[in-house]
Design a protein around this motif. Structure first.
Motif, mmCIF file in Angstrom:
data_model
loop_
_atom_site.group_PDB
_atom_site.id
_atom_site.type_symbol
_atom_site.label_atom_id
_atom_site.label_comp_id
_atom_site.label_asym_id
_atom_site.label_seq_id
_atom_site.Cartn_x
_atom_site.Cartn_y
_atom_site.Cartn_z
ATOM 1 N N ILE A 162 -31.365 11.955 44.392
ATOM 2 C CA ILE A 162 -31.338 12.137 45.842
ATOM 3 C C ILE A 162 -31.089 13.603 46.167
ATOM 4 N N ALA A 163 -31.798 14.096 47.165
ATOM 5 C CA ALA A 163 -31.584 15.452 47.674
ATOM 6 C C ALA A 163 -31.355 15.349 49.171
ATOM 7 N N SER A 164 -30.330 16.025 49.669
ATOM 8 C CA SER A 164 -29.991 15.968 51.095
ATOM 9 C C SER A 164 -30.282 17.313 51.758
ATOM 10 N N TYR A 165 -30.870 17.236 52.946
ATOM 11 C CA TYR A 165 -31.211 18.448 53.688
ATOM 12 C C TYR A 165 -30.900 18.242 55.161
ATOM 13 N N LYS A 166 -30.654 19.342 55.844
ATOM 14 C CA LYS A 166 -30.559 19.312 57.299
ATOM 15 C C LYS A 166 -31.813 19.950 57.860
ATOM 16 N N THR A 167 -32.354 19.307 58.883
ATOM 17 C CA THR A 167 -33.632 19.745 59.413
ATOM 18 C C THR A 167 -33.546 19.959 60.930
ATOM 19 N N ALA A 168 -34.343 19.260 61.709
ATOM 20 C CA ALA A 168 -34.500 19.555 63.131
ATOM 21 C C ALA A 168 -33.170 19.605 63.879
ATOM 22 N N THR A 169 -33.051 20.590 64.764
ATOM 23 C CA THR A 169 -31.885 20.718 65.629
ATOM 24 C C THR A 169 -32.001 19.743 66.795
ATOM 25 N N ILE A 170 -30.876 19.179 67.228
ATOM 26 C CA ILE A 170 -30.862 18.331 68.417
ATOM 27 C C ILE A 170 -30.613 19.219 69.623
ATOM 28 N N PRO A 259 -29.334 24.173 72.111
ATOM 29 C CA PRO A 259 -28.860 23.260 71.062
ATOM 30 C C PRO A 259 -27.583 22.532 71.457
ATOM 31 N N LEU A 260 -27.449 21.304 70.994
ATOM 32 C CA LEU A 260 -26.200 20.560 71.120
ATOM 33 C C LEU A 260 -25.226 21.150 70.107
ATOM 34 N N VAL A 261 -24.123 21.704 70.590
ATOM 35 C CA VAL A 261 -23.171 22.410 69.737
ATOM 36 C C VAL A 261 -21.885 21.604 69.612
ATOM 37 N N ILE A 262 -21.455 21.382 68.384
ATOM 38 C CA ILE A 262 -20.201 20.686 68.106
ATOM 39 C C ILE A 262 -19.431 21.504 67.077
ATOM 40 N N ASN A 263 -18.188 21.810 67.419
ATOM 41 C CA ASN A 263 -17.353 22.642 66.545
ATOM 42 C C ASN A 263 -18.033 23.965 66.214
ATOM 43 N N GLN A 264 -18.663 24.549 67.234
ATOM 44 C CA GLN A 264 -19.310 25.860 67.145
ATOM 45 C C GLN A 264 -20.542 25.870 66.244
ATOM 46 N N HIS A 265 -21.061 24.706 65.929
ATOM 47 C CA HIS A 265 -22.276 24.620 65.119
ATOM 48 C C HIS A 265 -23.293 23.722 65.818
ATOM 49 N N SER A 266 -24.549 24.136 65.798
ATOM 50 C CA SER A 266 -25.589 23.278 66.368
ATOM 51 C C SER A 266 -25.759 22.042 65.490
ATOM 52 N N VAL A 267 -26.030 20.916 66.125
ATOM 53 C CA VAL A 267 -26.160 19.641 65.411
ATOM 54 C C VAL A 267 -27.575 19.510 64.867
ATOM 55 N N LYS A 268 -27.688 19.311 63.568
ATOM 56 C CA LYS A 268 -28.987 19.141 62.930
ATOM 57 C C LYS A 268 -29.091 17.734 62.345
ATOM 58 N N ILE A 269 -30.304 17.244 62.271
ATOM 59 C CA ILE A 269 -30.556 15.923 61.716
ATOM 60 C C ILE A 269 -30.579 16.029 60.199
ATOM 61 N N GLU A 270 -29.758 15.221 59.549
ATOM 62 C CA GLU A 270 -29.712 15.233 58.093
ATOM 63 C C GLU A 270 -30.646 14.173 57.532
ATOM 64 N N ILE A 271 -31.434 14.548 56.555
ATOM 65 C CA ILE A 271 -32.303 13.588 55.890
ATOM 66 C C ILE A 271 -31.972 13.549 54.399
ATOM 67 N N LYS A 272 -32.278 12.419 53.792
ATOM 68 C CA LYS A 272 -32.060 12.234 52.364
ATOM 69 C C LYS A 272 -33.388 11.864 51.725
ATOM 70 N N ILE A 273 -33.729 12.548 50.637
ATOM 71 C CA ILE A 273 -34.989 12.328 49.931
ATOM 72 C C ILE A 273 -34.687 11.651 48.599
ATOM 73 N N TYR A 274 -35.222 10.439 48.420
ATOM 74 C CA TYR A 274 -34.973 9.645 47.219
ATOM 75 C C TYR A 274 -36.230 9.644 46.329
ATOM 76 N N PHE A 275 -36.040 9.765 45.013
ATOM 77 C CA PHE A 275 -37.164 9.756 44.082
ATOM 78 C C PHE A 275 -36.645 9.432 42.685
ATOM 79 N N LEU A 276 -37.554 9.115 41.769
ATOM 80 C CA LEU A 276 -37.171 8.763 40.404
ATOM 81 C C LEU A 276 -36.686 9.994 39.637
ATOM 82 N N LYS A 277 -35.602 9.832 38.903
ATOM 83 C CA LYS A 277 -35.080 10.942 38.109
ATOM 84 C C LYS A 277 -36.094 11.430 37.076
ATOM 85 N N LYS A 278 -36.844 10.497 36.481
ATOM 86 C CA LYS A 278 -37.800 10.882 35.447
ATOM 87 C C LYS A 278 -38.958 11.700 36.008
ATOM 88 N N ARG A 279 -39.114 11.692 37.345
ATOM 89 C CA ARG A 279 -40.166 12.490 37.980
ATOM 90 C C ARG A 279 -39.574 13.675 38.750
#
Length: 299
Positions: A162-170, A259-279
């Protein structure tokens, strides 16, 4: 085929917001796609799209149809691909060997649409659906190469990476001129699902961003762009992902995005990318393309 060409043409055109891009995804030209849409409109007895210089938008009837069938379409497409792969002879590949078969959480459609459209050359199959059960078998079976979700899905950690990333800003969509009263906040249903899955109390934090609002009704809508004139007049305020509302969509001069700002940071949508370890080595090449083209921030 479980899904008719007419229905597939309608869904693909809707998600691409363009007859040209939709035709490219379906590997046909614009003219036959237009004919399919026309036939479907004649059978239903209503217009489904508003055609403009910059592309197409759904009519009220088109939105009603899309909201009613989009999820079932994705499920039927998944079943269709499953049985095509299952019963196709071994010496005949069920799908293109070039590119990846990707399934994306249904609520991320708007947030990732630009990404997927820009990478169609390396995507052999694209499915939008909801994931509620363990995903290990779906990846091990080879039906899917990559699953993208904003949820923490169940999976076999010995098999799946699994790899986690933050992408589009709200973003907050509001009028340039400070309104006398703002009593409602409009938010697309897909974005509401994403926000409700976060650990933050976004409703409370949103009030801190909007000094004029003490209490506000949250209105759920399929598409926020239909309410831009209400936002311009100061009747409502909207929430939307940065990828869902392009600058060309904001044709009204009195609307701004911040941007929607919370705790002085803009809120971004977090996504998780799942794939086979052997690949992992192969999949990481694809992810690197996404990162470079979309400026993801790795978690």
């Amino acid at each position: 085929m479980f899904v008719s060409n007419l229905l597939r043409s309608f869904i693909v055109t809707t998600r691409n917001k363009s007859l040209k891009s939709g035709a490219e995804q379906l590997y046909i030209t614009k003219s036959p796609l237009s004919r399919r849409i026309k036939i479907l409109e004649e059978r239903l007895g209503c217009n489904l799209f508003l055609r403009g210089r910059d592309g197409v938008d759904l009519t009220h009837e088109g939105k009603e149809l899309y909201d009613a069938i989009s999820r079932y379409y994705d499920e039927l497409t998944l079943l269709e691909n499953h049985f095509m792969n299952k019963f196709t002879p071994a010496n005949k590949p069920a799908r293109s060997s070039h590119g990846y078969s990707i399934s994306i959480e249904h609520c991320l459609h708007d947030c990732l649409s630009n990404l997927t459209h820009s990478q169609l050359r390396v995507i052999s199959q694209l499915i939008y659906r909801d994931f509620n059960n363990e995903i290990t078998q779906e990846l091990l079976s080879g039906e899917l190469d990559i699953i993208i979700s904003n949820k923490e899905l169940q999976y076999d950690k010995s098999e799946i990476a699994i790899a986690s990333y933050k992408t589009a800003t709200i973003n907050i969509v509001k009028p340039k001129i400070k309104p006398l009263s703002q009593k409602s906040i409009i938010i697309p249903a897909t974005l509401l699902n994403i926000l409700d899955r976060t650990d933050i109390n976004w409703r409370q934090e949103l009030k801190k961003n909007l000094e004029d609002i003490d209490e506000a009704e949250v209105i759920i809508t399929p598409e926020i762009k239909n309410h831009l004139s209400s936002i311009e007049r100061g009747e409502v305020i909207g929430l939307i992902s940065s990828q869902s509302l392009k600058p060309t969509d904001c044709k009204l001069n009195n609307i701004i995005l911040c941007p929607l700002v919370i705790n002085q940071h803009s809120v971004k949508i977090e996504i998780k990318i799942y794939f086979l370890k052997k690949r992992e080595r192969i999949i990481e090449e694809f992810i690197s393309v996404l990162v470079s083209s979309w400026f993801f921030v790795k978690e």
